[in-house]
Scaffold this motif. Structure first.
Motif, PDB file in Angstrom:
ATOM      1  N   VAL A  95       0.837  -1.202   0.000  1.00 51.47           N
ATOM      2  CA  VAL A  95       0.000   0.000   0.000  1.00 51.47           C
ATOM      3  C   VAL A  95       0.871   1.252   0.000  1.00 51.47           C
ATOM      4  N   THR A  96       1.916   1.261   0.835  1.00 53.15           N
ATOM      5  CA  THR A  96       2.819   2.407   0.898  1.00 53.15           C
ATOM      6  C   THR A  96       3.563   2.593  -0.423  1.00 53.15           C
ATOM      7  N   ILE A  97       4.048   1.488  -0.987  1.00 52.37           N
ATOM      8  CA  ILE A  97       4.779   1.566  -2.253  1.00 52.37           C
ATOM      9  C   ILE A  97       3.890   2.125  -3.350  1.00 52.37           C
ATOM     10  N   ARG A  98       2.643   1.642  -3.412  1.00 55.01           N
ATOM     11  CA  ARG A  98       1.719   2.140  -4.428  1.00 55.01           C
ATOM     12  C   ARG A  98       1.441   3.624  -4.231  1.00 55.01           C
ATOM     13  N   TYR A  99       1.302   4.045  -2.987  1.00 50.59           N
ATOM     14  CA  TYR A  99       1.034   5.463  -2.707  1.00 50.59           C
ATOM     15  C   TYR A  99       2.203   6.341  -3.151  1.00 50.59           C
ATOM     16  N   LEU A 100       3.431   5.927  -2.839  1.00 51.76           N
ATOM     17  CA  LEU A 100       4.603   6.703  -3.235  1.00 51.76           C
ATOM     18  C   LEU A 100       4.771   6.724  -4.750  1.00 51.76           C
ATOM     19  N   ALA A 101       4.495   5.599  -5.383  1.00 52.81           N
ATOM     20  CA  ALA A 101       4.644   5.524  -6.841  1.00 52.81           C
ATOM     21  C   ALA A 101       3.634   6.397  -7.558  1.00 52.81           C
ATOM     22  N   SER A 102       2.486   6.647  -6.931  1.00 46.53           N
ATOM     23  CA  SER A 102       1.453   7.435  -7.587  1.00 46.53           C
ATOM     24  C   SER A 102       1.840   8.900  -7.786  1.00 46.53           C
ATOM     25  N   PHE A 103       2.863   9.363  -7.061  1.00 44.35           N
ATOM     26  CA  PHE A 103       3.300  10.750  -7.235  1.00 44.35           C
ATOM     27  C   PHE A 103       4.001  10.959  -8.567  1.00 44.35           C
ATOM     28  N   SER A 104       4.638   9.932  -9.078  1.00 45.63           N
ATOM     29  CA  SER A 104       5.413  10.075 -10.317  1.00 45.63           C
ATOM     30  C   SER A 104       4.830   9.311 -11.491  1.00 45.63           C
ATOM     31  N   GLY A 105       3.784   8.531 -11.264  1.00 43.63           N
ATOM     32  CA  GLY A 105       3.223   7.756 -12.368  1.00 43.63           C
ATOM     33  C   GLY A 105       1.861   7.209 -12.016  1.00 43.63           C
ATOM     34  N   ASN A 106       1.283   6.496 -12.956  1.00 42.36           N
ATOM     35  CA  ASN A 106      -0.006   5.851 -12.769  1.00 42.36           C
ATOM     36  C   ASN A 106       0.204   4.393 -12.409  1.00 42.36           C
ATOM     37  N   VAL A 107      -0.429   3.957 -11.332  1.00 42.63           N
ATOM     38  CA  VAL A 107      -0.281   2.592 -10.858  1.00 42.63           C
ATOM     39  C   VAL A 107      -1.566   1.833 -11.142  1.00 42.63           C
ATOM     40  N   THR A 108      -1.434   0.701 -11.803  1.00 41.27           N
ATOM     41  CA  THR A 108      -2.603  -0.124 -12.133  1.00 41.27           C
ATOM     42  C   THR A 108      -2.300  -1.580 -11.822  1.00 41.27           C
ATOM     43  N   ARG A 109      -3.348  -2.359 -11.629  1.00 44.74           N
ATOM     44  CA  ARG A 109      -3.191  -3.784 -11.400  1.00 44.74           C
ATOM     45  C   ARG A 109      -3.150  -4.521 -12.730  1.00 44.74           C
TER      46      ARG A 109
END
Length: 313
Positions: free
Chosen positions: A299-313
């Motif tokens: 959850v934390t990794i996905r949250y941090l990654a969302s600042f620089s890109g789009n995260v999808t499953r």
């Protein structure tokens, strides 16, 4: 007839257990280590080896202008490197096991190696590359400071005498009769060789092979596979990771086995004594490591990654 069948089934199940191979490897390591200690102790009792150790006690002379002691900035560098390396190894293992079933795509195109032309990458790769970037930046600062302050002289072999002295230290370590040394003034020759290999050989290899494996590099320089196959690059990168893991394990073990309070004071308190300040700072750093380890959830990794890109499953 049922009893033998049950015995065979139980033995087969035990061998197929996920704990069987690690257990066998651990027992093998203990056995090899025990035999090495026995051999080293027997060698030390022989006249030729005793004379060799007396001649090459374990250290080589430093230049007269070599710095003495470990400055505070080096202690901070040591902690940051330890913190970053922990998550680099962890995130690299996540890539190997594909434990983050999410993808990341850059919001805005970057430049050169960081350019991502609409291509998705696994979130574990993004996580690993992020820690790699911080580690490289920390390494740039480290290299600049060691050459500016002369600390590089404590990490680089400056004479061929370092080889027989390193062999002497290895025999002394294996015999469990520690060599006399003072890391505040000068590392022993085996330490120098190990630090040199780690800082000036393994670290650049990790960076070069990591860049070679990055999706951006493969997109920008597709002809690189003809010069250095990806299979070779991955194998070298994995071997370098194993080197770092073994180095950390042996390094921490020897820190505590050869005078924990003094060694911890050298690196964490920048002082040469046996009080408890370095140990307390080290303990606080362990709390930071443990806290960071548990905080780095998907959850934390996905949250941090969302600042620089789009995260999808």
């Amino acid at each position: 007839m049922s009893a033998p069948t049950k015995t065979r089934y139980t033995a087969k199940a035990a061998m197929e257990s996920r704990w069987f191979k690690p257990l066998v490897v651990s027992l093998g390591i203990i056995l090899v280590f025990g035999l090495a200690v026995l051999a080293a102790r027997l060698l030390r009792n022989t006249q030729p080896v005793g004379d060799f150790i007396e001649r090459y006690h374990g250290t080589t002379a430093l230049p007269v202008d070599a710095p003495v002691g470990i400055p505070p900035w080096l202690g901070w560098q040591h902690f940051l490197n330890m913190f970053l390396m922990l998550f680099i190894i962890r995130s690299g293992w996540q890539i190997r096991n594909s434990s983050l079933p999410m993808n990341w795509r850059r919001k805005k195109p970057g430049r050169f190696l960081f350019k991502n032309p609409g291509k998705k990458i696994n979130l574990a790769i993004w996580w690993h590359l992020s820690w790699d970037t911080l580690w490289v930046l920390n390494g740039v600062v480290f290299f600049a400071l060691i050459f500016a302050t002369g600390q590089w002289m404590r990490l680089v072999p400056l004479s061929w005498d370092v080889l027989p002295n390193a062999l002497s230290v290895a025999i002394q370590y294996l015999s469990l009769d520690w060599p006399l040394e003072n890391g505040w003034v000068n590392y022993n020759s085996l330490q120098i060789l190990t630090y040199f290999l780690t800082v000036f050989i393994a670290s650049p290899l990790a960076i070069v092979t990591g860049v070679r494996m990055s999706p951006a590099f493969q997109t920008r320089v597709p002809q690189a596979n003809k010069l250095v196959p990806m299979s070779v690059t991955r194998r070298v990168h994995f071997i370098v990771m194993l080197w770092f893991a073994v180095f950390i394990l042996v390094h921490v073990t020897l820190v505590f086995a050869t005078g924990a309070l003094r060694n911890l004071n050298h690196m964490y308190a920048s002082q040469d004594n046996n009080d408890w300040i370095g140990f307390l700072i080290f303990s606080a750093s362990l709390l930071v490591l443990v806290g960071g380890w548990f905080a780095a959830s998907p959850v934390t990794i996905r949250y941090l990654a969302s600042f620089s890109g789009n995260v999808t499953r």
